[in-house]
Design an enzyme around this catalytic site. Structure first.
Site, short mmCIF file in Angstrom:
data_model
loop_
_atom_site.label_atom_id
_atom_site.label_comp_id
_atom_site.label_asym_id
_atom_site.label_seq_id
_atom_site.Cartn_x
_atom_site.Cartn_y
_atom_site.Cartn_z
CB CYS A 1 13.25 -1.48 -0.21
SG CYS A 1 13.46 -0.67 1.38
N GLY B 1 -1.51 0.96 3.74
CA GLY B 1 -0.25 0.93 4.48
C GLY B 1 -0.22 1.84 5.68
CE LYS C 1 9.93 -5.16 7.64
NZ LYS C 1 10.05 -3.89 6.92
N GLY D 1 -0.94 6.01 0.09
CA GLY D 1 -1.76 7.08 0.66
C GLY D 1 -3.24 6.82 0.77
CB ILE E 1 4.26 3.61 -5.87
CG1 ILE E 1 3.52 4.51 -4.88
CG2 ILE E 1 3.91 3.91 -7.29
CD1 ILE E 1 3.82 6.00 -5.03
C1 LIG Z 1 7.17 1.40 8.10
C2 LIG Z 1 7.10 0.88 6.69
C3 LIG Z 1 7.70 -0.33 6.35
C4 LIG Z 1 7.65 -0.82 5.05
N1 LIG Z 1 8.22 -2.02 4.75
C5 LIG Z 1 8.09 -2.54 3.50
C6 LIG Z 1 8.58 -3.85 3.20
O1 LIG Z 1 9.10 -4.58 4.06
N2 LIG Z 1 8.46 -4.30 1.90
C7 LIG Z 1 7.86 -3.53 0.92
O2 LIG Z 1 7.77 -3.99 -0.23
N3 LIG Z 1 7.35 -2.31 1.20
C8 LIG Z 1 7.45 -1.80 2.46
N4 LIG Z 1 6.90 -0.57 2.74
C9 LIG Z 1 6.19 0.19 1.68
C10 LIG Z 1 4.68 -0.03 1.77
O3 LIG Z 1 4.34 -1.39 1.60
C11 LIG Z 1 3.92 0.82 0.74
O4 LIG Z 1 4.37 0.48 -0.56
C12 LIG Z 1 4.10 2.31 0.93
O5 LIG Z 1 4.14 2.64 2.31
C13 LIG Z 1 2.99 3.14 0.27
O6 LIG Z 1 1.72 2.87 0.85
P1 LIG Z 1 1.06 3.81 2.01
O7 LIG Z 1 1.20 5.23 1.56
O8 LIG Z 1 -0.36 3.35 2.12
O9 LIG Z 1 1.84 3.54 3.26
C14 LIG Z 1 6.96 -0.06 4.05
C15 LIG Z 1 6.35 1.15 4.39
C16 LIG Z 1 6.38 1.63 5.69
C17 LIG Z 1 5.69 2.92 6.02
#
Ligand SMILES: Cc1cc2nc3c(=O)[nH]c(=O)nc-3n(C[C@H](O)[C@H](O)[C@H](O)COP(=O)(O)O)c2cc1C
Length: 332
Positions: A160, A295, A75, A274, A221
């Protein structure tokens, strides 16, 4: 059937800008905390009948559950503790989720005390995701983490959408992106992966700026800017109005970003957005990703990453892939 842990017929190891991974899988920052809860859950369930022999195929060691990963990504960690955002923080959407967590975390000192020593016992490379409101804050986090041997690489989050100051504001401006990259580069020889946002007109411009400033790799991304509305209150659902969309809905956007960035820079790419199945991983690698992060799918199925590692190796075997290096950017 492949045995990924012991003698897979497919060579799965990759090098992500100096970070050696035994397979291309990590978890997306913020969806896996520091991994302890998942480690406990995997240790308790991996060997059960529901898991289709996953433990054997992965040569799973219940004392080091996370060692099946190519790398663990933490995180986001900031210099001081951040409280995160007020109000609703997560809502489900068609084929995805919106979050507005706001990078809540206890700060780097707490992180070092509570998590770092545990990482050392897990036998997995650790990518620490770093957040900041200013260049100086990013710098202070990296400076502190440099004193810790259990940190393998950094993922610098300049993308972010859920914080007011810092975060994505660095990722939408090539000069600011370069400044953060350069400041962190000056402090470390460890792999430095910069995490980019899709919420820009031209992501390749930001990617080039990070490459020129000394990044070892790029991660993409982060979430896509979006909103939800509470129709009864006639108000935005999230206090900050904007939230970050993730999950299957964003996969096409992520693939396009990976494909474009792959064509624009020489840096290796950690692709995400995704991913839910082995075919998705195959697509990301063909688009140009060297490794991938899973993620939102962790929330749907907490055993998704172990399953994906096995299913991806089996898919490669069926497709006649001997070494996954041949997949990276391998579009005809
Ligand atoms: C609940 C949540 C918390 C996240 N926290 C962070 C974070 O602390 N730092 C970061 O770089 N990305 C964060 N992300 C983004 C994810 O690392 C990732 O880039 C994004 O969700 C796309 O991947 P996914 O579609 O597989 O979830 C977060 C995403 C979610 C859903």
């Amino acid at each position: 059937m492949v045995n990924v842990g012991m003698n897979s017929l497919v060579e799965l190891a990759v090098d992500l800008g100096g970070l050696k991974m035994k397979n291309p899988f990590t978890v997306a920052s913020g969806t896996f905390a520091s991994g302890r809860e998942y480690a406990d859950l995997w240790a308790a369930t991996m060997d059960t009948a529901d898991c289709d022999g996953l433990a054997t195929k992965l040569a799973f060691n219940p004392d080091k559950p996370l060692s099946i990963l190519g790398a663990l990504t933490t995180k986001g960690v900031s210099h001081k503790s951040w409280p995160g955002n007020t109000g609703i923080r997560i809502t489900e959407t068609a084929s995805g989720m919106l979050n507005s967590i706001g990078l809540q975390n206890p700060g780097v000192e707490d992180f070092c005390t509570k998590d770092i020593s545990w990482f050392g016992s897990q036998g997995v490379p650790v990518i620490v995701n770093v957040s900041g409101h200013s260049v100086d804050e990013y710098r202070r986090v990296v400076e502190r983490l440099e004193r810790e041997g259990a940190v393998t690489a950094y993922e610098i989050n300049i993308s972010c959408p859920n914080v007011d100051c810092g975060g994505m504001s660095f990722g939408i401006d090539p000069r600011a992106a370069a400044e953060v990259t350069q400041a962190c580069r000056a402090l470390t020889k460890r792999p430095l992966i910069i995490k980019l946002t899709p919420n820009v007109t031209d992501i390749t411009e930001i990617a080039r700026a990070c490459e020129a400033a000394g990044a070892s790799g790029l991660s993409l991304i982060n979430t896509v800017a979006g909103m939800a509305i509470d129709i009864r209150a006639r108000k935005p659902l999230f206090d900050r109005k904007m939230a970050g969309l993730s999950g299957p809905a964003i996969k096409p956007i992520a693939l396009w970003a990976v494909h474009r960035v792959y064509g624009a820079v020489k840096l290796p790419i950690l692709g995400m957005g995704g991913i839910t199945n082995a075919e998705d991983v195959f697509e990301f690698m063909l688009a140009g990703a060297t490794a991938v992060a899973v993620g939102s799918q962790n929330f749907t199925d907490p055993l998704s990453v172990p399953r994906l590692i096995v299913e991806f190796a089996e898919l490669c075997e069926r497709e006649g892939v001997k070494n996954i290096d041949e997949l990276i950017g391998g579009l005809e």
